[in-house]
Design a protein around this motif. Sequence first.
Motif, PDB file in Angstrom:
ATOM      1  N   CYS A 143       0.892  -1.155  -0.061  1.00 25.38           N
ATOM      2  CA  CYS A 143      -0.004  -0.068  -0.094  1.00 25.38           C
ATOM      3  C   CYS A 143       0.683   1.270   0.112  1.00 25.38           C
ATOM      4  O   CYS A 143       0.395   2.327  -0.500  1.00 25.38           O
ATOM      5  CB  CYS A 143      -1.051   0.073   1.156  1.00 25.38           C
ATOM      6  SG  CYS A 143      -2.317  -1.104   0.976  1.00 25.38           S
ATOM      7  N   LEU A 144       2.039   1.113   0.677  1.00 29.28           N
ATOM      8  CA  LEU A 144       2.866   2.301   0.530  1.00 29.28           C
ATOM      9  C   LEU A 144       3.359   2.498  -0.933  1.00 29.28           C
ATOM     10  O   LEU A 144       3.660   3.552  -1.398  1.00 29.28           O
ATOM     11  CB  LEU A 144       4.294   2.117   1.537  1.00 29.28           C
ATOM     12  CG  LEU A 144       5.191   3.088   1.670  1.00 29.28           C
ATOM     13  CD1 LEU A 144       5.826   2.962   2.800  1.00 29.28           C
ATOM     14  CD2 LEU A 144       6.250   2.951   0.513  1.00 29.28           C
ATOM     15  N   HIS A 145       3.706   1.383  -1.554  1.00 23.80           N
ATOM     16  CA  HIS A 145       4.164   1.445  -2.977  1.00 23.80           C
ATOM     17  C   HIS A 145       3.064   1.960  -3.891  1.00 23.80           C
ATOM     18  O   HIS A 145       3.455   2.876  -4.701  1.00 23.80           O
ATOM     19  CB  HIS A 145       4.494   0.199  -3.503  1.00 23.80           C
ATOM     20  CG  HIS A 145       5.066  -0.095  -4.736  1.00 23.80           C
ATOM     21  ND1 HIS A 145       6.460   0.263  -4.960  1.00 23.80           N
ATOM     22  CD2 HIS A 145       4.445  -0.212  -5.862  1.00 23.80           C
ATOM     23  CE1 HIS A 145       6.608   0.294  -6.233  1.00 23.80           C
ATOM     24  NE2 HIS A 145       5.496  -0.243  -6.963  1.00 23.80           N
ATOM     25  N   LEU A 146       1.736   1.685  -3.513  1.00 22.97           N
ATOM     26  CA  LEU A 146       0.719   2.383  -4.413  1.00 22.97           C
ATOM     27  C   LEU A 146       0.576   3.681  -4.116  1.00 22.97           C
ATOM     28  O   LEU A 146       0.093   4.452  -5.099  1.00 22.97           O
ATOM     29  CB  LEU A 146      -0.623   1.322  -4.187  1.00 22.97           C
ATOM     30  CG  LEU A 146      -0.728   0.104  -4.252  1.00 22.97           C
ATOM     31  CD1 LEU A 146      -1.876  -0.863  -3.867  1.00 22.97           C
ATOM     32  CD2 LEU A 146      -0.282  -0.010  -6.097  1.00 22.97           C
ATOM     33  N   PHE A 147       1.021   4.335  -3.055  1.00 22.55           N
ATOM     34  CA  PHE A 147       0.796   5.865  -2.801  1.00 22.55           C
ATOM     35  C   PHE A 147       2.036   6.504  -3.649  1.00 22.55           C
ATOM     36  O   PHE A 147       2.181   7.571  -3.686  1.00 22.55           O
ATOM     37  CB  PHE A 147       0.991   6.081  -1.436  1.00 22.55           C
ATOM     38  CG  PHE A 147      -0.282   6.314  -0.750  1.00 22.55           C
ATOM     39  CD1 PHE A 147      -0.870   7.637  -0.543  1.00 22.55           C
ATOM     40  CD2 PHE A 147      -0.827   5.283  -0.304  1.00 22.55           C
ATOM     41  CE1 PHE A 147      -2.170   7.760   0.182  1.00 22.55           C
ATOM     42  CE2 PHE A 147      -1.999   5.353   0.434  1.00 22.55           C
ATOM     43  CZ  PHE A 147      -2.559   6.339   0.537  1.00 22.55           C
ATOM     44  N   GLY A 148       3.071   5.629  -4.149  1.00 19.99           N
ATOM     45  CA  GLY A 148       4.096   6.327  -4.971  1.00 19.99           C
ATOM     46  C   GLY A 148       5.017   7.015  -3.866  1.00 19.99           C
ATOM     47  O   GLY A 148       5.096   6.925  -2.399  1.00 19.99           O
ATOM     48  N   GLY A 149       5.738   8.074  -4.448  1.00 20.46           N
ATOM     49  CA  GLY A 149       6.424   9.032  -3.575  1.00 20.46           C
ATOM     50  C   GLY A 149       6.032   9.531  -2.317  1.00 20.46           C
ATOM     51  O   GLY A 149       6.629   9.357  -1.221  1.00 20.46           O
ATOM     52  N   PRO A 150       4.561   9.976  -2.587  1.00 17.56           N
ATOM     53  CA  PRO A 150       3.943  10.456  -1.025  1.00 17.56           C
ATOM     54  C   PRO A 150       3.962   9.405   0.088  1.00 17.56           C
ATOM     55  O   PRO A 150       3.914   9.671   1.070  1.00 17.56           O
ATOM     56  CB  PRO A 150       2.619  10.781  -1.650  1.00 17.56           C
ATOM     57  CG  PRO A 150       2.733  11.384  -2.941  1.00 17.56           C
ATOM     58  CD  PRO A 150       3.821  10.129  -3.600  1.00 17.56           C
ATOM     59  N   GLY A 151       3.762   8.180  -0.303  1.00 17.26           N
ATOM     60  CA  GLY A 151       3.879   6.993   0.472  1.00 17.26           C
ATOM     61  C   GLY A 151       4.995   7.003   1.272  1.00 17.26           C
ATOM     62  O   GLY A 151       5.035   6.490   2.384  1.00 17.26           O
ATOM     63  N   TYR A 152       6.033   7.567   0.858  1.00 16.67           N
ATOM     64  CA  TYR A 152       7.294   7.468   1.770  1.00 16.67           C
ATOM     65  C   TYR A 152       7.786   8.509   2.368  1.00 16.67           C
ATOM     66  O   TYR A 152       8.751   8.787   3.068  1.00 16.67           O
ATOM     67  CB  TYR A 152       8.574   7.139   0.682  1.00 16.67           C
ATOM     68  CG  TYR A 152       9.734   6.674   1.421  1.00 16.67           C
ATOM     69  CD1 TYR A 152       9.636   5.423   1.674  1.00 16.67           C
ATOM     70  CD2 TYR A 152      11.021   7.193   1.282  1.00 16.67           C
ATOM     71  CE1 TYR A 152      11.080   4.681   2.197  1.00 16.67           C
ATOM     72  CE2 TYR A 152      12.104   6.623   1.790  1.00 16.67           C
ATOM     73  CZ  TYR A 152      12.196   5.544   2.249  1.00 16.67           C
ATOM     74  OH  TYR A 152      13.188   4.748   2.672  1.00 16.67           O
TER      75      TYR A 152
END
Length: 408
Positions: free
Chosen positions: A350-359
Amino acid sequence: MSVVAAPAKTSRLFAAGPFGERVEKARNRVAGLLRQTFEPVAERAETEGLFPRDALTRLGAAGLFQERWDGADGVDPYGDPGLGVIIAEESGRLGHASLSVGLSLHCETVLSILTRFGDTPLLAAYRAEALEGRLVGCLGASEPAGGSDLNGVRTVARRTPGGWRVTGEKKYLSLGLVCDVALLLCRLDEGSGPVAGRLGLLAVPASGLTPRKRLSKAGTAALDTTWMVVDTEVADEALVGRPGGGLLVATWGLNHERLSIAAQAVGGAARAIALATAHLQRREQFGKPLIEQQALRLRLAELSSRLVALRYAVYAAAQGVPVPGACGTREIAALKTTAARFVEEVMSECLHLFGGPGYLEDETPMARMWRDSRLARLGGGTDEMMWELVAGGLVPDHAAYDESVDLG
Protein backbone atom coordinates in the motif's frame (compact mmCIF):
# COMPACT_ATOMS: atom_id res chain seq x y z
CA MET A 1 6.99 -25.63 25.78
CA SER A 2 3.78 -27.01 27.23
CA VAL A 3 0.71 -26.70 25.09
CA VAL A 4 -1.80 -24.59 27.01
CA ALA A 5 -5.43 -24.33 26.05
CA ALA A 6 -6.12 -20.83 24.73
CA PRO A 7 -9.43 -18.98 24.83
CA ALA A 8 -11.87 -21.56 23.49
CA LYS A 9 -15.05 -20.68 25.34
CA THR A 10 -17.84 -19.41 23.12
CA SER A 11 -17.88 -15.62 23.03
CA ARG A 12 -20.98 -13.95 24.41
CA LEU A 13 -20.71 -11.24 21.77
CA PHE A 14 -20.36 -13.85 19.02
CA ALA A 15 -23.03 -16.18 20.45
CA ALA A 16 -25.13 -15.78 17.28
CA GLY A 17 -22.08 -15.48 15.02
CA PRO A 18 -19.39 -12.84 14.51
CA PHE A 19 -21.57 -10.68 12.28
CA GLY A 20 -24.93 -8.98 12.63
CA GLU A 21 -26.50 -5.95 14.24
CA ARG A 22 -25.46 -6.80 17.80
CA VAL A 23 -21.81 -7.19 16.87
CA GLU A 24 -21.79 -4.06 14.70
CA LYS A 25 -23.35 -2.03 17.50
CA ALA A 26 -20.60 -3.20 19.87
CA ARG A 27 -17.96 -2.56 17.22
CA ASN A 28 -19.14 1.00 16.63
CA ARG A 29 -19.20 1.69 20.36
CA VAL A 30 -15.67 0.32 20.84
CA ALA A 31 -14.35 2.15 17.76
CA GLY A 32 -15.81 5.45 18.94
CA LEU A 33 -14.37 5.06 22.43
CA LEU A 34 -10.92 4.19 21.10
CA ARG A 35 -10.91 7.12 18.67
CA GLN A 36 -11.96 9.57 21.39
CA THR A 37 -9.32 8.20 23.72
CA PHE A 38 -6.29 7.69 21.48
CA GLU A 39 -6.46 10.16 18.59
CA PRO A 40 -5.99 13.34 20.72
CA VAL A 41 -2.82 11.93 22.32
CA ALA A 42 -1.29 9.83 19.52
CA GLU A 43 1.00 12.48 18.02
CA ARG A 44 2.32 13.64 21.38
CA ALA A 45 2.97 10.05 22.46
CA GLU A 46 4.99 9.42 19.28
CA THR A 47 7.07 12.54 19.89
CA GLU A 48 7.67 11.85 23.57
CA GLY A 49 8.26 8.14 23.09
CA LEU A 50 6.04 7.35 26.04
CA PHE A 51 2.77 5.42 26.13
CA PRO A 52 -0.12 7.63 27.33
CA ARG A 53 -1.13 5.68 30.43
CA ASP A 54 -4.00 8.11 31.08
CA ALA A 55 -5.63 6.61 28.00
CA LEU A 56 -5.84 3.25 29.77
CA THR A 57 -7.31 5.00 32.80
CA ARG A 58 -10.05 6.49 30.62
CA LEU A 59 -10.80 3.17 28.93
CA GLY A 60 -10.98 1.47 32.31
CA ALA A 61 -13.28 4.16 33.68
CA ALA A 62 -15.54 3.65 30.65
CA GLY A 63 -15.89 -0.01 31.66
CA LEU A 64 -14.17 -1.50 28.61
CA PHE A 65 -11.83 -3.83 30.53
CA GLN A 66 -14.59 -4.90 32.91
CA GLU A 67 -16.81 -5.79 29.96
CA ARG A 68 -13.98 -7.74 28.34
CA TRP A 69 -13.16 -9.86 31.39
CA ASP A 70 -16.13 -10.15 33.75
CA GLY A 71 -18.93 -12.57 32.94
CA ALA A 72 -22.59 -12.36 33.87
CA ASP A 73 -21.87 -14.25 37.10
CA GLY A 74 -18.66 -12.47 38.04
CA VAL A 75 -15.06 -13.34 37.21
CA ASP A 76 -14.76 -15.38 34.02
CA PRO A 77 -11.30 -16.87 33.26
CA TYR A 78 -12.05 -16.56 29.53
CA GLY A 79 -13.92 -13.27 29.56
CA ASP A 80 -15.39 -12.54 26.15
CA PRO A 81 -12.80 -13.41 23.46
CA GLY A 82 -15.09 -12.01 20.76
CA LEU A 83 -15.06 -8.59 22.37
CA GLY A 84 -11.30 -8.97 22.79
CA VAL A 85 -10.69 -9.35 19.06
CA ILE A 86 -13.09 -6.51 18.25
CA ILE A 87 -11.16 -4.22 20.61
CA ALA A 88 -7.87 -5.32 19.01
CA GLU A 89 -9.17 -5.01 15.44
CA GLU A 90 -10.60 -1.55 15.96
CA SER A 91 -7.48 -0.34 17.76
CA GLY A 92 -5.43 -1.65 14.81
CA ARG A 93 -7.72 0.18 12.42
CA LEU A 94 -6.71 3.50 14.00
CA GLY A 95 -3.31 3.10 12.36
CA HIS A 96 -1.26 3.73 15.52
CA ALA A 97 0.35 0.38 16.28
CA SER A 98 2.17 1.75 19.33
CA LEU A 99 -1.14 2.42 21.01
CA SER A 100 -2.89 -0.76 19.94
CA VAL A 101 0.03 -2.92 21.14
CA GLY A 102 0.20 -1.11 24.49
CA LEU A 103 -3.54 -1.53 24.95
CA SER A 104 -3.23 -5.23 24.14
CA LEU A 105 -0.40 -5.79 26.61
CA HIS A 106 -2.54 -4.44 29.44
CA CYS A 107 -5.99 -5.64 28.39
CA GLU A 108 -5.13 -9.06 26.97
CA THR A 109 -1.74 -10.23 28.28
CA VAL A 110 -1.77 -8.93 31.86
CA LEU A 111 -5.48 -9.11 32.58
CA SER A 112 -5.79 -12.62 31.14
CA ILE A 113 -3.09 -13.77 33.57
CA LEU A 114 -4.51 -11.98 36.60
CA THR A 115 -8.02 -13.19 35.79
CA ARG A 116 -7.02 -16.84 35.38
CA PHE A 117 -4.26 -17.14 37.98
CA GLY A 118 -4.59 -14.17 40.35
CA ASP A 119 -5.89 -16.16 43.29
CA THR A 120 -4.22 -14.31 46.18
CA PRO A 121 -5.63 -11.16 47.85
CA LEU A 122 -2.75 -9.08 46.50
CA LEU A 123 -3.20 -10.28 42.91
CA ALA A 124 -6.98 -9.91 43.15
CA ALA A 125 -6.46 -6.29 44.23
CA TYR A 126 -4.12 -5.71 41.30
CA ARG A 127 -6.72 -7.17 38.94
CA ALA A 128 -9.49 -4.97 40.31
CA GLU A 129 -7.39 -1.84 39.85
CA ALA A 130 -6.24 -2.94 36.39
CA LEU A 131 -9.85 -3.45 35.28
CA GLU A 132 -10.60 0.10 36.36
CA GLY A 133 -7.52 1.44 34.58
CA ARG A 134 -6.04 2.77 37.83
CA LEU A 135 -3.18 0.24 37.63
CA VAL A 136 -1.17 -0.48 34.49
CA GLY A 137 0.58 -3.81 34.11
CA CYS A 138 3.17 -5.31 31.79
CA LEU A 139 4.87 -8.68 31.22
CA GLY A 140 8.63 -9.18 31.40
CA ALA A 141 9.94 -12.44 29.95
CA SER A 142 12.80 -11.79 27.49
CA GLU A 143 16.28 -11.10 28.83
CA PRO A 144 19.54 -9.73 27.36
CA ALA A 145 20.95 -13.22 26.71
CA GLY A 146 17.79 -15.26 26.39
CA GLY A 147 15.63 -13.54 23.78
CA SER A 148 12.86 -15.92 22.74
CA ASP A 149 14.29 -18.78 24.82
CA LEU A 150 12.14 -18.46 27.92
CA ASN A 151 13.72 -21.57 29.38
CA GLY A 152 16.98 -19.59 29.49
CA VAL A 153 15.65 -17.08 32.06
CA ARG A 154 18.36 -15.97 34.49
CA THR A 155 16.41 -13.53 36.64
CA VAL A 156 16.23 -15.25 40.02
CA ALA A 157 13.60 -15.21 42.76
CA ARG A 158 15.11 -16.47 46.02
CA ARG A 159 12.99 -17.55 48.97
CA THR A 160 13.05 -15.22 51.96
CA PRO A 161 11.18 -15.50 55.26
CA GLY A 162 8.53 -13.09 53.97
CA GLY A 163 8.40 -13.97 50.28
CA TRP A 164 10.87 -13.65 47.40
CA ARG A 165 13.98 -11.60 46.60
CA VAL A 166 13.93 -10.90 42.85
CA THR A 167 17.17 -9.96 41.06
CA GLY A 168 18.07 -9.83 37.39
CA GLU A 169 17.41 -7.97 34.15
CA LYS A 170 14.60 -7.82 31.60
CA LYS A 171 15.55 -6.27 28.29
CA TYR A 172 12.32 -5.69 26.35
CA LEU A 173 9.93 -4.35 28.96
CA SER A 174 7.25 -2.52 26.97
CA LEU A 175 5.14 -0.18 29.13
CA GLY A 176 7.98 -0.48 31.64
CA LEU A 177 8.21 3.28 32.18
CA VAL A 178 4.48 3.76 32.79
CA CYS A 179 3.52 0.52 34.53
CA ASP A 180 2.62 0.11 38.19
CA VAL A 181 3.26 -3.65 38.28
CA ALA A 182 5.38 -5.92 36.07
CA LEU A 183 4.76 -9.66 35.86
CA LEU A 184 8.29 -11.09 35.63
CA LEU A 185 9.30 -14.61 34.66
CA CYS A 186 11.96 -15.81 37.11
CA ARG A 187 14.07 -18.84 37.96
CA LEU A 188 12.99 -20.04 41.42
CA ASP A 189 15.58 -20.64 44.14
CA GLU A 190 13.60 -22.17 46.97
CA GLY A 191 16.56 -22.57 49.28
CA SER A 192 17.17 -26.27 48.78
CA GLY A 193 20.51 -26.40 47.01
CA PRO A 194 21.26 -25.07 43.52
CA VAL A 195 18.68 -23.03 41.64
CA ALA A 196 16.27 -25.60 40.24
CA GLY A 197 14.81 -25.62 36.77
CA ARG A 198 11.45 -24.42 38.00
CA LEU A 199 10.11 -21.09 36.79
CA GLY A 200 7.73 -18.71 38.47
CA LEU A 201 5.90 -15.53 37.50
CA LEU A 202 6.01 -12.81 40.14
CA ALA A 203 4.20 -9.48 40.32
CA VAL A 204 6.86 -6.84 40.97
CA PRO A 205 5.90 -3.20 41.74
CA ALA A 206 7.42 -0.53 39.53
CA SER A 207 9.41 0.71 42.53
CA GLY A 208 11.54 -2.44 42.20
CA LEU A 209 12.53 -1.65 38.60
CA THR A 210 15.47 0.54 37.60
CA PRO A 211 15.89 1.60 33.94
CA ARG A 212 19.27 0.55 32.57
CA LYS A 213 18.64 1.77 29.04
CA ARG A 214 15.69 3.26 27.23
CA LEU A 215 15.57 1.39 23.94
CA SER A 216 15.33 3.26 20.63
CA LYS A 217 13.31 1.14 18.21
CA ALA A 218 12.83 1.21 14.44
CA GLY A 219 9.11 1.81 14.93
CA THR A 220 6.25 1.96 17.47
CA ALA A 221 7.84 5.02 19.06
CA ALA A 222 4.92 5.65 21.44
CA LEU A 223 5.32 2.20 22.99
CA ASP A 224 8.10 2.81 25.50
CA THR A 225 10.38 -0.22 25.73
CA THR A 226 13.09 -0.32 28.37
CA TRP A 227 15.96 -2.50 29.51
CA MET A 228 15.25 -2.85 33.22
CA VAL A 229 17.23 -4.03 36.23
CA VAL A 230 15.19 -5.58 39.02
CA ASP A 231 16.35 -5.86 42.62
CA THR A 232 13.57 -5.97 45.16
CA GLU A 233 11.65 -8.14 47.61
CA VAL A 234 8.01 -9.07 47.13
CA ALA A 235 5.51 -10.87 49.32
CA ASP A 236 4.81 -14.58 48.95
CA GLU A 237 1.35 -13.79 47.54
CA ALA A 238 2.99 -11.98 44.60
CA LEU A 239 3.65 -15.39 43.02
CA VAL A 240 1.20 -15.88 40.16
CA GLY A 241 0.02 -19.48 40.00
CA ARG A 242 1.96 -22.40 41.49
CA PRO A 243 5.74 -22.54 41.97
CA GLY A 244 7.15 -24.07 38.80
CA GLY A 245 4.15 -23.01 36.72
CA GLY A 246 5.66 -19.76 35.48
CA LEU A 247 6.05 -20.83 31.86
CA LEU A 248 2.51 -22.16 31.71
CA VAL A 249 1.13 -18.94 33.21
CA ALA A 250 3.17 -16.74 30.86
CA THR A 251 2.06 -18.84 27.88
CA TRP A 252 -1.58 -18.32 28.86
CA GLY A 253 -1.03 -14.57 28.62
CA LEU A 254 1.01 -14.87 25.44
CA ASN A 255 -1.80 -16.85 23.78
CA HIS A 256 -4.14 -13.91 24.36
CA GLU A 257 -1.49 -11.46 23.18
CA ARG A 258 -0.91 -13.47 19.98
CA LEU A 259 -4.60 -13.66 19.13
CA SER A 260 -4.80 -9.92 19.75
CA ILE A 261 -1.83 -9.32 17.42
CA ALA A 262 -3.65 -11.23 14.69
CA ALA A 263 -6.77 -9.11 15.22
CA GLN A 264 -4.70 -5.90 15.22
CA ALA A 265 -3.22 -7.03 11.90
CA VAL A 266 -6.75 -7.38 10.51
CA GLY A 267 -7.60 -3.82 11.51
CA GLY A 268 -4.30 -2.34 10.37
CA ALA A 269 -4.41 -4.08 7.00
CA ALA A 270 -8.00 -2.97 6.46
CA ARG A 271 -7.02 0.66 7.10
CA ALA A 272 -4.05 0.49 4.73
CA ILE A 273 -6.12 -1.07 1.94
CA ALA A 274 -8.88 1.50 2.40
CA LEU A 275 -6.38 4.38 2.27
CA ALA A 276 -4.70 2.97 -0.83
CA THR A 277 -8.07 2.45 -2.53
CA ALA A 278 -9.08 6.06 -1.85
CA HIS A 279 -5.73 7.26 -3.20
CA LEU A 280 -6.05 5.25 -6.42
CA GLN A 281 -9.54 6.65 -6.97
CA ARG A 282 -8.46 10.27 -6.44
CA ARG A 283 -5.02 10.28 -8.02
CA GLU A 284 -5.01 10.78 -11.80
CA GLN A 285 -2.11 9.75 -14.02
CA PHE A 286 -2.04 9.65 -17.80
CA GLY A 287 -5.50 11.22 -17.94
CA LYS A 288 -7.43 8.80 -15.74
CA PRO A 289 -7.68 7.68 -12.08
CA LEU A 290 -5.07 5.14 -11.03
CA ILE A 291 -7.80 2.71 -10.01
CA GLU A 292 -8.52 2.19 -13.69
CA GLN A 293 -5.08 0.65 -14.09
CA GLN A 294 -5.85 -3.07 -13.96
CA ALA A 295 -2.52 -4.05 -12.43
CA LEU A 296 -3.08 -1.71 -9.48
CA ARG A 297 -6.70 -2.52 -8.66
CA LEU A 298 -6.11 -6.25 -8.97
CA ARG A 299 -3.18 -6.00 -6.58
CA LEU A 300 -5.50 -4.43 -4.02
CA ALA A 301 -8.19 -6.99 -4.78
CA GLU A 302 -5.75 -9.83 -4.07
CA LEU A 303 -4.73 -8.32 -0.73
CA SER A 304 -8.35 -7.69 0.17
CA SER A 305 -9.26 -11.30 -0.63
CA ARG A 306 -6.60 -12.62 1.71
CA LEU A 307 -7.75 -10.19 4.38
CA VAL A 308 -11.23 -11.73 4.23
CA ALA A 309 -9.76 -15.16 4.96
CA LEU A 310 -7.66 -13.82 7.84
CA ARG A 311 -10.61 -11.97 9.40
CA TYR A 312 -12.79 -15.09 9.33
CA ALA A 313 -9.99 -17.14 10.90
CA VAL A 314 -9.53 -14.64 13.73
CA TYR A 315 -13.25 -14.51 14.41
CA ALA A 316 -13.48 -18.30 14.40
CA ALA A 317 -10.68 -18.53 16.97
CA ALA A 318 -12.47 -16.03 19.21
CA GLN A 319 -15.90 -17.53 18.71
CA GLY A 320 -14.84 -20.82 20.23
CA VAL A 321 -15.41 -24.39 19.06
CA PRO A 322 -17.23 -27.34 20.64
CA VAL A 323 -14.11 -29.53 20.73
CA PRO A 324 -11.98 -28.67 23.81
CA GLY A 325 -8.45 -27.66 22.91
CA ALA A 326 -9.16 -27.27 19.19
CA CYS A 327 -7.99 -23.66 19.40
CA GLY A 328 -4.85 -23.84 21.50
CA THR A 329 -1.27 -22.65 21.58
CA ARG A 330 -0.29 -24.16 18.22
CA GLU A 331 -3.36 -22.92 16.37
CA ILE A 332 -3.00 -19.39 17.72
CA ALA A 333 0.75 -19.43 16.93
CA ALA A 334 -0.10 -20.33 13.33
CA LEU A 335 -2.67 -17.57 13.15
CA LYS A 336 -0.38 -14.99 14.71
CA THR A 337 2.62 -15.52 12.45
CA THR A 338 0.44 -15.71 9.32
CA ALA A 339 -1.25 -12.44 10.25
CA ALA A 340 2.03 -10.73 11.14
CA ARG A 341 3.66 -11.59 7.84
CA PHE A 342 0.53 -10.62 5.92
CA VAL A 343 0.15 -7.18 7.50
CA GLU A 344 3.82 -6.38 6.80
CA GLU A 345 3.23 -7.25 3.14
CA VAL A 346 0.04 -5.17 3.01
CA MET A 347 1.75 -2.11 4.46
CA SER A 348 4.63 -2.40 2.01
CA GLU A 349 2.34 -2.81 -1.03
CA CYS A 350 0.00 0.00 0.00
CA LEU A 351 2.92 2.35 0.64
CA HIS A 352 4.12 1.48 -2.86
CA LEU A 353 0.70 2.26 -4.36
CA PHE A 354 0.93 5.78 -2.92
CA GLY A 355 4.16 6.28 -4.87
CA GLY A 356 6.54 8.95 -3.59
CA PRO A 357 4.06 10.47 -1.12
CA GLY A 358 3.82 7.12 0.64
CA TYR A 359 7.45 7.49 1.66
CA LEU A 360 7.02 11.03 3.00
CA GLU A 361 6.35 11.23 6.73
CA ASP A 362 4.59 14.61 6.54
CA GLU A 363 2.19 13.74 3.70
CA THR A 364 0.79 10.28 4.48
CA PRO A 365 0.79 7.89 7.45
CA MET A 366 1.99 5.03 5.27
CA ALA A 367 5.69 5.17 6.16
CA ARG A 368 4.93 5.03 9.88
CA MET A 369 2.36 2.25 9.46
CA TRP A 370 4.80 0.25 7.32
CA ARG A 371 7.61 0.69 9.84
CA ASP A 372 5.41 -0.12 12.84
CA SER A 373 3.97 -3.27 11.28
CA ARG A 374 7.34 -5.03 11.52
CA LEU A 375 6.97 -5.44 15.27
CA ALA A 376 4.20 -8.01 14.81
CA ARG A 377 6.72 -10.59 13.56
CA LEU A 378 8.84 -10.16 16.71
CA GLY A 379 6.52 -9.28 19.60
CA GLY A 380 4.76 -12.16 21.35
CA GLY A 381 7.17 -14.63 19.75
CA THR A 382 9.15 -14.55 16.51
CA ASP A 383 8.04 -16.27 13.32
CA GLU A 384 10.50 -19.06 13.97
CA MET A 385 9.23 -19.64 17.51
CA MET A 386 5.66 -19.76 16.24
CA TRP A 387 6.59 -22.21 13.48
CA GLU A 388 8.37 -24.44 16.00
CA LEU A 389 5.15 -24.61 18.01
CA VAL A 390 3.24 -25.51 14.86
CA ALA A 391 5.89 -28.05 13.84
CA GLY A 392 5.46 -29.79 17.18
CA GLY A 393 1.93 -30.68 16.17
CA LEU A 394 2.61 -31.98 12.68
CA VAL A 395 0.89 -35.34 12.20
CA PRO A 396 2.14 -37.79 9.56
CA ASP A 397 -0.30 -39.96 7.60
CA HIS A 398 1.70 -43.16 7.27
CA ALA A 399 -1.26 -45.18 5.99
CA ALA A 400 -1.87 -42.78 3.10
CA TYR A 401 1.86 -42.64 2.42
CA ASP A 402 2.08 -46.42 2.20
CA GLU A 403 -0.94 -46.57 -0.09
CA SER A 404 0.03 -43.80 -2.48
CA VAL A 405 3.81 -43.46 -2.48
CA ASP A 406 6.12 -45.93 -4.15
CA LEU A 407 9.76 -44.90 -4.28
CA GLY A 408 10.82 -48.15 -5.92
